[in-house]
Design an enzyme around this catalytic site. Structure first.
Site, PDB file in Angstrom:
ATOM      1  CD  GLU A   1     -10.946   5.203   0.983  1.00 27.98           C
ATOM      2  OE1 GLU A   1     -10.695   3.996   1.169  1.00 27.98           O
ATOM      3  OE2 GLU A   1     -12.112   5.661   0.937  1.00 27.98           O
TER       4      GLU A   1
ATOM      5  CG  HIS B   1     -15.934   4.790  -1.465  1.00 30.83           C
ATOM      6  ND1 HIS B   1     -15.414   3.527  -1.615  1.00 30.83           N
ATOM      7  CD2 HIS B   1     -17.287   4.649  -1.530  1.00 30.83           C
ATOM      8  CE1 HIS B   1     -16.396   2.655  -1.757  1.00 30.83           C
ATOM      9  NE2 HIS B   1     -17.535   3.306  -1.720  1.00 30.83           N
TER      10      HIS B   1
ATOM     11  CB  CYS C   1     -13.483  -0.228  -2.247  1.00 34.33           C
ATOM     12  SG  CYS C   1     -13.600   1.259  -3.271  1.00 34.33           S
TER      13      CYS C   1
ATOM     14  CB  CYS D   1     -10.599   3.806  -2.836  1.00 33.35           C
ATOM     15  SG  CYS D   1     -12.178   4.600  -2.444  1.00 33.35           S
TER      16      CYS D   1
END
Length: 341
Positions: free
Chosen positions: A268, A266, A294, A297
């Site tokens: 992040e 992801h 999410c 993260c």
């Protein structure tokens, strides 16, 4: 050049106040809701919210999701030299029709459910049976929960806005926020740091190799960008397109679930690992991302010592939201300001 500003938002969010500001500036006013009210009058029905919602859904079902937007676009096109404010946009199909108008911009006005409930309860007239439960149920319906695609989808409309205002304060604060939008549009005021960094996160998202959702993230501190990232396969690993498609799609995994079944990292996560790679201290920083983090993260953000997350669009991850609600080290803020679609 004439202007056309569309308004979307939940009931009690304050978009009516924005419409009043524009009407004082000489903007002509038209509302998609007025067309629904006219239809209710023809049918001899009371103009209750329930009746109007039902009729609006029926009109969209019969004429397509954008039917009310088409009718308003015809009204505006008949007076192209006038400035217009269009109120009551509740379905992306309507936005899709209205964006065909020259120089059209859509402004979203939002507020927390708690703020909206308090406002509407304070407005109650004597004898009004409106309760907190009924307000929350109406907000769910406006969001699109339980609604057909042609029904009310305010939550999706907000994701299409060119500018978003969070109206949690006073009327004066709301007017100041809208004034920033006007001056920004005219080029007479600079963007805020939040607007700059969120725009950069959207630019980084264009590097994404994810086949389902393009996400970008920026970590900044004291007005300076520290690191950035976007979602995609780890360094040196083939992208999903090279592997014959999205693994999650092949396995029919719903969005917001089973994050471990994915070839990608992801945005992040990539921004945080870049900081570790180059020895950049990100404690006390702010992470900007064009979507809600999410659960994986979220745990990394908390452990990295990041103090604030500014996110743009929402993302349904119940566990992430539960964990965030159980801590007070990290401040989570919905982004407001100029948006990139």
């Amino acid at each position: 050049m004439s202007q056309c500003i569309g308004l979307t938002g939940f009931m009690g969010s304050g978009k009516g106040e924005i419409a009043n500001i524009l009407k004082k500036r000489g903007f002509k006013y038209v509302s998609l809701s007025d067309m629904v009210r006219n239809e209710a009058t023809k049918r001899g029905l009371e103009h209750s919210r329930e009746n109007l919602q039902k009729i609006g859904n029926e009109l969209r079902e019969q004429g397509g999701a954008g039917v009310l937007g088409t009718k308003v676009r015809e009204t505006v096109s008949a007076s192209p030299d006038s400035n217009w404010v269009i109120d009551g946009i509740r379905n992306p199909g309507e936005w899709n029709e209205l964006k065909k108008i020259n120089n059209f911009k859509m402004v979203g006005v939002s507020a927390s459910h708690k703020t909206i409930v308090n406002r509407l309860m304070e407005r109650r007239r004597q004898g009004d049976s409106l309760t907190e439960e009924t307000i929350l149920e109406k907000l769910k319906r406006e969001s699109g929960i339980g609604e057909p695609p042609e029904g009310q989808q305010v939550k999706k409309c907000i994701d299409h806005t060119d500018y978003l205002i969070l109206n949690e304060g006073t009327l004066e604060e709301l007017e100041n926020k809208f004034e920033h939008f006007i001056k920004l549009s005219e080029g007479t005021e600079r963007p805020t740091f939040d607007e700059v960094f969120m725009e950069i996160s959207h630019i980084w998202s264009k590097r994404s190799t994810c086949l389902r959702r393009q996400v970008g993230a920026v970590i900044a501190k004291d007005g300076q960008q520290l690191t950035a990232g976007y979602n995609g396969a780890p360094r040196g690993v083939p992208h999903c397109a090279q592997m014959g498609g999205c693994l999650r799609a092949k396995m029919n995994i719903p969005s917001g679930q089973r994050h471990e079944i994915c070839r990608g990292t992801h945005a992040e996560q990539n921004a945080i690992t870049q900081a570790a790679k180059f020895g950049i201290d990100i404690s006390g920083s702010t992470l900007y991302c064009n979507t809600f983090p999410c659960v994986i993260c979220t745990k990394m953000i908390l452990n990295a010592g990041i103090s604030k997350v500014v996110y743009d669009s929402d993302y349904d991850d119940a566990l992430s939201k539960e964990i965030l609600g159980q801590q007070d080290a990290l401040k989570l803020v919905r982004y407001e300001g100029r948006r990139i679609n």
